[in-house]
Design an enzyme around this catalytic site. Sequence first.
Site, PDB file in Angstrom:
ATOM      1  N   CYS A  78      53.660  19.250  12.773  1.00 50.08           N
ATOM      2  CA  CYS A  78      52.653  18.168  13.276  1.00 50.08           C
ATOM      3  C   CYS A  78      53.167  16.650  13.624  1.00 50.08           C
ATOM      4  CB  CYS A  78      51.596  18.077  12.181  1.00 50.08           C
ATOM      5  SG  CYS A  78      50.142  17.245  12.724  1.00 50.08           S
TER       6      CYS A  78
ATOM      7  N   HIS B 275      50.748  21.807   7.768  1.00 45.55           N
ATOM      8  CA  HIS B 275      50.487  21.006   6.500  1.00 45.55           C
ATOM      9  C   HIS B 275      49.153  21.120   6.325  1.00 45.55           C
ATOM     10  CE1 HIS B 275      48.756  17.278   8.177  1.00 45.55           C
ATOM     11  NE2 HIS B 275      49.105  17.703   9.335  1.00 45.55           N
TER      12      HIS B 275
ATOM     13  N   CYS C 149      45.661  19.168   7.523  1.00 46.01           N
ATOM     14  CA  CYS C 149      45.918  18.751   9.144  1.00 46.01           C
ATOM     15  C   CYS C 149      44.659  18.167   9.534  1.00 46.01           C
ATOM     16  CB  CYS C 149      46.663  19.709   9.632  1.00 46.01           C
ATOM     17  SG  CYS C 149      47.076  19.281  11.534  1.00 46.01           S
TER      18      CYS C 149
ATOM     19  N   ASP D 208      51.586  14.199  12.487  1.00 46.04           N
ATOM     20  CA  ASP D 208      51.171  13.489  11.289  1.00 46.04           C
ATOM     21  C   ASP D 208      52.291  12.510  10.541  1.00 46.04           C
ATOM     22  OD1 ASP D 208      50.277  12.855   8.367  1.00 46.04           O
ATOM     23  OD2 ASP D 208      48.499  14.136   9.140  1.00 46.04           O
TER      24      ASP D 208
ATOM     25  N   ARG E  31      52.729  11.622   7.924  1.00 44.83           N
ATOM     26  CA  ARG E  31      53.264  11.951   6.583  1.00 44.83           C
ATOM     27  C   ARG E  31      53.990  13.405   6.406  1.00 44.83           C
ATOM     28  NH1 ARG E  31      47.058  12.455   4.981  1.00 44.83           N
ATOM     29  NH2 ARG E  31      46.996  13.440   6.751  1.00 44.83           N
TER      30      ARG E  31
HETATM   31 CO    CO Z   1      48.385  17.694  11.257  1.00 44.64          CO
END
Ligand code: CO
Length: 213
Positions: free
Chosen positions: A43, A99, A102, A45, A47
């Site tokens: 992803c 994750h 998400c 993302d 993090r």
């Molecule tokens: Co995500």
Amino acid sequence: MIKSYERLLQGNKNWAAEKLKMDPNYFKGLSLGQTPEYLWIGCSDSRVPANEITGTKSGHIFVHRNIANVVVHTDMNLLSVLYYAVEVLHVKHVIVCGHYGCGGVIAAMTNNDNGFVNNWLRNIKEVYEKHSKELNAISDVKERENRLVELNVIEQVHNLGKTKIVQQAWARRDLQVHGWVYGMSDGLIKDLNVMVDEISDLNPIYRFDFKPV
Ligand code: CO
């Protein structure tokens, strides 16, 4: 005052100096080429940085990231990365890593209008629809979100198996595909043990006839 983006440039200078202190040939070695063993589909993302959470270094993982780690068979970007990783770099493992928590998956579970992203999240809505019986039976919203995160990873692993790129590599017996989920709250990765490393696991309609090379 230092601008926020200048912090990145300063951070880069510090990082490069640190690497050279540890190994004067660090960049010389990396500049010779890459031989990563893994392709990571994760992803976007901020993090979930592939190298950091797996304790690996530059050169170890070939990376593709998009919102909610989706494998779309018309995505030229992903297909190019997959083809290059498998056929040119000869990676041994392709890992789809989702994750928990998400934002893309959670948004897809709602009826919210997310603008242009609606089109991308449609892929996850289809995962929801496919597994709606199981998902709707989960009363706790958080648990339902977590399960959709897992099911999304499993579906994307299957989507990889539907490509000729992966089927061809399977025929050569030199590729394994994995489905993982990263836990934001404890930093740990869970292996979903998606057993799709044989063409026989796929619905026959997705199989291509070709001579193994
Ligand atoms: Co995500």
